[in-house]
Motif scaffolding. Structure first.
Motif, mmCIF file in Angstrom:
data_model
loop_
_atom_site.group_PDB
_atom_site.id
_atom_site.type_symbol
_atom_site.label_atom_id
_atom_site.label_comp_id
_atom_site.label_asym_id
_atom_site.label_seq_id
_atom_site.Cartn_x
_atom_site.Cartn_y
_atom_site.Cartn_z
ATOM 1 N N THR A 1 0.801 -0.963 -0.205
ATOM 2 C CA THR A 1 -0.582 0.146 0.024
ATOM 3 C C THR A 1 1.032 1.169 0.132
ATOM 4 O O THR A 1 0.636 1.987 -0.811
ATOM 5 C CB THR A 1 -0.943 -0.119 1.331
ATOM 6 O OG1 THR A 1 -2.262 -1.164 0.946
ATOM 7 C CG2 THR A 1 -2.126 1.668 1.020
ATOM 8 N N ILE A 2 1.398 0.976 0.843
ATOM 9 C CA ILE A 2 2.574 2.248 1.224
ATOM 10 C C ILE A 2 3.509 2.756 -0.625
ATOM 11 O O ILE A 2 3.529 3.427 -1.274
ATOM 12 C CB ILE A 2 3.604 2.161 2.274
ATOM 13 C CG1 ILE A 2 3.042 1.748 3.183
ATOM 14 C CG2 ILE A 2 4.372 3.630 1.860
ATOM 15 C CD1 ILE A 2 4.209 1.159 4.303
ATOM 16 N N ILE A 3 4.239 1.526 -1.059
ATOM 17 C CA ILE A 3 4.558 1.739 -1.922
ATOM 18 C C ILE A 3 3.790 1.861 -3.568
ATOM 19 O O ILE A 3 3.812 2.923 -4.844
ATOM 20 C CB ILE A 3 5.284 0.192 -2.866
ATOM 21 C CG1 ILE A 3 6.465 0.171 -1.905
ATOM 22 C CG2 ILE A 3 5.814 0.111 -4.239
ATOM 23 C CD1 ILE A 3 7.115 -1.417 -1.799
ATOM 24 N N THR A 4 2.020 1.844 -3.418
ATOM 25 C CA THR A 4 1.594 2.225 -3.997
ATOM 26 C C THR A 4 1.175 3.860 -4.020
ATOM 27 O O THR A 4 1.139 4.482 -5.244
ATOM 28 C CB THR A 4 0.146 1.427 -4.571
ATOM 29 O OG1 THR A 4 0.645 0.012 -4.149
ATOM 30 C CG2 THR A 4 -0.827 1.528 -5.101
ATOM 31 N N ILE A 5 1.289 4.611 -2.162
ATOM 32 C CA ILE A 5 1.183 5.568 -2.681
ATOM 33 C C ILE A 5 1.750 6.349 -3.100
ATOM 34 O O ILE A 5 2.293 7.620 -3.813
ATOM 35 C CB ILE A 5 0.808 5.850 -1.471
ATOM 36 C CG1 ILE A 5 -0.870 5.186 -0.085
ATOM 37 C CG2 ILE A 5 0.956 7.606 -0.632
ATOM 38 C CD1 ILE A 5 -1.087 5.141 1.024
ATOM 39 N N LEU A 6 3.400 5.552 -3.143
ATOM 40 C CA LEU A 6 4.718 6.415 -3.607
ATOM 41 C C LEU A 6 4.658 6.235 -4.754
ATOM 42 O O LEU A 6 5.151 7.726 -5.643
ATOM 43 C CB LEU A 6 5.905 5.710 -3.218
ATOM 44 C CG LEU A 6 6.170 6.380 -1.553
ATOM 45 C CD1 LEU A 6 7.617 5.446 -0.849
ATOM 46 C CD2 LEU A 6 6.499 7.186 -1.298
ATOM 47 N N SER B 1 -8.047 -6.194 2.231
ATOM 48 C CA SER B 1 -7.638 -7.352 3.063
ATOM 49 C C SER B 1 -6.841 -7.722 2.496
ATOM 50 O O SER B 1 -6.578 -8.712 2.572
ATOM 51 C CB SER B 1 -9.308 -8.291 3.368
ATOM 52 O OG SER B 1 -9.980 -7.385 2.003
ATOM 53 N N THR B 2 -6.725 -7.334 0.570
ATOM 54 C CA THR B 2 -5.921 -8.789 0.000
ATOM 55 C C THR B 2 -5.002 -7.906 -0.977
ATOM 56 O O THR B 2 -5.283 -6.562 -1.192
ATOM 57 C CB THR B 2 -6.659 -9.739 -1.143
ATOM 58 O OG1 THR B 2 -7.383 -8.458 -2.276
ATOM 59 C CG2 THR B 2 -8.049 -10.411 -0.762
ATOM 60 N N LEU B 3 -3.723 -8.160 -1.399
ATOM 61 C CA LEU B 3 -2.619 -7.734 -1.780
ATOM 62 C C LEU B 3 -3.170 -7.799 -3.854
ATOM 63 O O LEU B 3 -3.081 -6.348 -3.986
ATOM 64 C CB LEU B 3 -1.504 -8.493 -2.370
ATOM 65 C CG LEU B 3 -0.496 -8.952 -1.384
ATOM 66 C CD1 LEU B 3 0.603 -10.365 -1.974
ATOM 67 C CD2 LEU B 3 0.861 -7.288 -1.105
ATOM 68 N N ALA B 4 -4.182 -7.935 -4.092
ATOM 69 C CA ALA B 4 -5.438 -7.726 -5.196
ATOM 70 C C ALA B 4 -6.579 -6.402 -5.051
ATOM 71 O O ALA B 4 -6.595 -5.648 -6.498
ATOM 72 C CB ALA B 4 -6.203 -9.200 -5.715
ATOM 73 N N ASP B 5 -5.953 -5.676 -3.933
ATOM 74 C CA ASP B 5 -7.169 -4.555 -3.767
ATOM 75 C C ASP B 5 -6.591 -3.371 -3.435
ATOM 76 O O ASP B 5 -7.024 -2.170 -3.692
ATOM 77 C CB ASP B 5 -7.645 -4.417 -2.573
ATOM 78 C CG ASP B 5 -8.941 -6.115 -1.682
ATOM 79 O OD1 ASP B 5 -9.533 -6.777 -3.375
ATOM 80 O OD2 ASP B 5 -9.186 -6.585 -0.689
ATOM 81 N N VAL B 6 -5.410 -3.722 -3.780
ATOM 82 C CA VAL B 6 -4.378 -2.757 -3.571
ATOM 83 C C VAL B 6 -4.344 -1.318 -3.575
ATOM 84 O O VAL B 6 -4.655 -0.595 -4.141
ATOM 85 C CB VAL B 6 -2.705 -2.795 -3.019
ATOM 86 C CG1 VAL B 6 -2.231 -1.474 -2.829
ATOM 87 C CG2 VAL B 6 -2.974 -3.725 -1.151
#
Length: 679
Positions: free
Chosen positions: A210-215, A355-360
């Motif tokens: 999630t942090i990496i996706t925000i970055l 709840s899953t990596l796919a949701d990020v």
């Protein structure tokens, strides 16, 4: 021969400031045409949405770029994959394209028959005639596109999209820099991540992703920091304690490495981390010139065990709520959902559970829509220009040469009265501008030997510079270097020790300065000591500045010859003569009828009047005519030498040649072409 024409010669001193201003105006005019094309698309998209009524049961066939021209076992076209005519086009790097129609790309994780997708695609069909009209008005336009907030990407001209090596289409237009920059204003972000013991295992993996996706949603105009908390609060990079840093590529990559090393242990106390975050953001607000000076937000990533937070908001954020708080609840546990949701809703943010990596991916993108609301409600159609980049992701599977480009983009908003106050972003419209097209407007022949032009952004990063080498070789493949688009001006013009040039160009000033420089030549084997004059100005309406460098003793004067077309043409037609094909004497790459012409053929047709609609650089053509006349006697001289040459005295001479400042080359062979050693 030179003595014969000397009385007609004129020597003109080059005014560097005048030159840089003239180039800048031409570039401004070219870039303004791109902006106008994008504005027409924005207007068409907003009008189409205004007149479209949402239909949840809409059935509609469109050209899906992944499926076009595919057939099933019965030799019938597959659904959404009808016949789509594709032809190679030189203007688009010889890719197979359809210049009469756009098509639709969707990432693998987006359902191609989803009602939101069908309605958006149906509505955006209105862009097709605008794409075509834009391209007819300005044949230098390249790719034009509409990236929808629902995830589809309409691209003109239409192409066949190929999946990656895993059979997946991972390209999502909403992750691209141009989309994110146009969808939001500059932003200051503090990411707070819970690293208490309860976050172990999959939760920690999801939190890191999630942090990496925000970055990845941040760019050069944004500022960021990351705080991890358990029993105590720590900045994951101690050197950045208490401050925000520019979210450039280097800082983002550094943060990603540190995030990867985070470990879960201890007990989480969120109030200290929130307090620290609000203090940083308040300091940035109060000190003008720091941060993004627009949106401010805190991203709280936790599995939900939060308490003692209300007093922090009362002290630092209420009643003005200048900082939005976005909350990401990690894991399937719903016990803490009401508390985490309350934090977001009471601080003008957005709550989501991952709840899953796919949701990020999908859930992180939601924050962009919230931050875009003030722009939408005010209808701020800000034009954004990206830093230089190579979109290898866009055509990774195609024979796209890796070109440095910039994108001009604008947001598209819903104008419907019933949703206007909700601030609905429909998507972003964009068009690519190859930087080499821009630099064609500052031709090398006007800058003398060792002279050059360069471009940089208001962040100090190079857009284009002869010393910017963005590619490296891996085996036989050329690949972009990791930080190719965050090379600072001070790294290539390193003699600018006090950053006088850099500061002036970042501030968009007009002026000049001189520097003594060392220039490597012959692949670094020799070094020249030169004095260079730097002239610079901004390109109005863009965040870019243009610099022109003239070397003393090389680029200060221009020789203007006065030769008749008849005399010059006679000498241009000699068989030993050629012109530098990479120079632009005449524009041959726009009209399909002219593309087959070499530059020499184009110049001759222009001078004889065979192609009156050819657009040529008359100043350069005049210089070539003069050089052709003055160097014509060389042919007879070389022939005489060849006749008088004995095999013994001149052994080893294979060829004589000469070049002129106007790109003209004459050559004479002293041996048969089959004996040339090509040394």
């Amino acid at each position: 021969k030179y003595k014969d024409v000397e009385p007609t010669l004129k020597i003109k001193e080059v005014d560097g400031l005048e030159l840089v201003k003239k180039f800048s105006e031409q570039m401004e005019s070219m870039l303004h045409r791109k902006v106008e094309a994008v504005e027409r698309l924005v207007e068409a998209a907003e009008d189409a949405d205004l007149n479209h009524e949402y239909n949840s049961s809409l059935e509609f066939d469109y050209y899906n770029s992944f499926l076009i021209n595919d057939k099933d076992e019965n030799d019938n076209y597959v659904e959404l994959g009808d016949e789509f005519v594709l032809e190679p086009n030189e203007h688009f790097n010889n890719l197979l394209v359809n210049t009469t129609y756009s098509d639709i790309q969707l990432p693998t994780n987006v359902y191609n028959k989803d009602p939101d997708i069908l309605n958006g695609v149906y509505m955006s069909e209105a862009l097709n005639p605008i794409f075509v009209d834009n391209f007819e008005r300005d044949p230098t336009l390249t790719w034009q596109y509409f990236g929808s907030s629902t995830g589809f990407f309409r691209l003109y001209p239409g192409i066949k999209w190929l999946p990656d090596e895993n059979g997946v289409i991972s390209f999502d237009c909403r992750n691209r820099g141009w989309y994110i920059q146009a969808a939001t204003s500059p932003k200051d972000i503090v990411i707070i991540v819970d690293v208490s013991g309860s976050m172990k295992g999959l939760r920690m993996t999801i939190a890191k992703h999630t942090i990496i996706t925000i970055l990845d949603t941040l760019g050069e105009n944004d500022f960021v920091n990351i705080i991890a908390y358990n029993d105590y609060v720590h900045f994951i990079e101690p050197c950045f304690k208490g401050i925000l840093v520019q979210a450039d590529r280097d800082n983002r990559e550094h943060f990603k490495q540190l995030v990867d090393e985070l470990q879960a242990k201890g007990v989480g106390t969120v109030n200290k981390a929130l307090t620290e975050s609000f203090k940083i953001l308040r300091e940035v607000r109060e000190n003008a010139g720091q941060g993004g000076l627009c949106n401010q937000a805190i991203m709280l990533i936790t599995d939900g065990a939060v308490e003692d937070y209300e007093a922090v908001f009362e002290k630092y954020n209420w009643p003005d709520r200048k900082v939005r708080v976005f909350t990401y609840l990690i894991g399937r546990e719903v016990t803490f959902a009401p508390k985490v949701k309350w934090i977001a809703c009471n601080n003008k943010g957005y709550y989501t559970q991952i709840s899953t990596l796919a949701d990020v991916q999908e859930n992180v993108m939601e924050y962009l829509h919230v931050l875009s609301r003030p722009m939408v409600i005010n209808h701020d159609h800000d034009i954004i220009w990206t830093e230089a980049y190579m979109d290898s992701a866009l055509f990774a599977s195609q024979a796209q040469s890796l070109l440095l480009m910039t994108t001009v983009a604008m947001p598209v908003f819903s104008k419907k009265n019933e949703t206007r106050s909700h601030g609905i972003l429909l998507g972003v419209v964009g068009s690519d501008v190859p930087l080499r097209e821009l630099l064609k407007l500052a031709p090398r022949y006007k800058l003398g030997v060792h002279g050059y032009a360069f471009l940089n952004t208001n962040n100090g990063y190079i857009l284009s510079h002869p010393d910017l080498r963005p590619l490296y070789k891996e085996g036989k493949k050329l690949k972009p270097k990791p930080n190719y688009n965050s090379v600072d001006l001070s790294e290539v013009e390193w003699e600018d020790q006090d950053e006088i040039l850099r500061t002036a160009m970042i501030n968009g000033e007009t002026g000049y300065l001189s520097m003594d420089v060392k220039v490597p030549v012959d692949k670094g084997k020799r070094v020249l000591f030169l004095t260079n004059d730097y002239f610079f100005t901004d390109i109005s309406g863009t965040p870019f500045s243009l610099g022109v460098v003239l070397s003393r003793g090389h680029g200060e004067y221009i020789l203007l010859g006065n030769t008749s077309v008849e005399e010059g043409l006679h000498d241009l037609l000699q068989p030993d003569l050629s012109l530098a094909n990479e120079w632009i004497y005449c524009i041959t790459d726009i009209d399909p009828d002219h593309r087959k012409l070499s530059q020499l053929e184009a110049v001759i047709r222009f001078l004889t009047g065979e192609e009156p609609d050819l657009e040529c650089d008359e100043e350069l053509v005049q210089e070539v005519l003069f050089d052709a006349v003055v160097t014509a006697p060389m042919e007879a001289y070389w022939t005489t030498l060849a006749l008088n040459m004995s095999m013994e005295t001149e052994a080893g001479v294979e060829m004589a040649f000469m070049g002129t400042r106007a790109g003209l080359m004459r050559s004479a062979l002293y041996v048969g072409s089959e004996k040339i050693s090509n040394r």
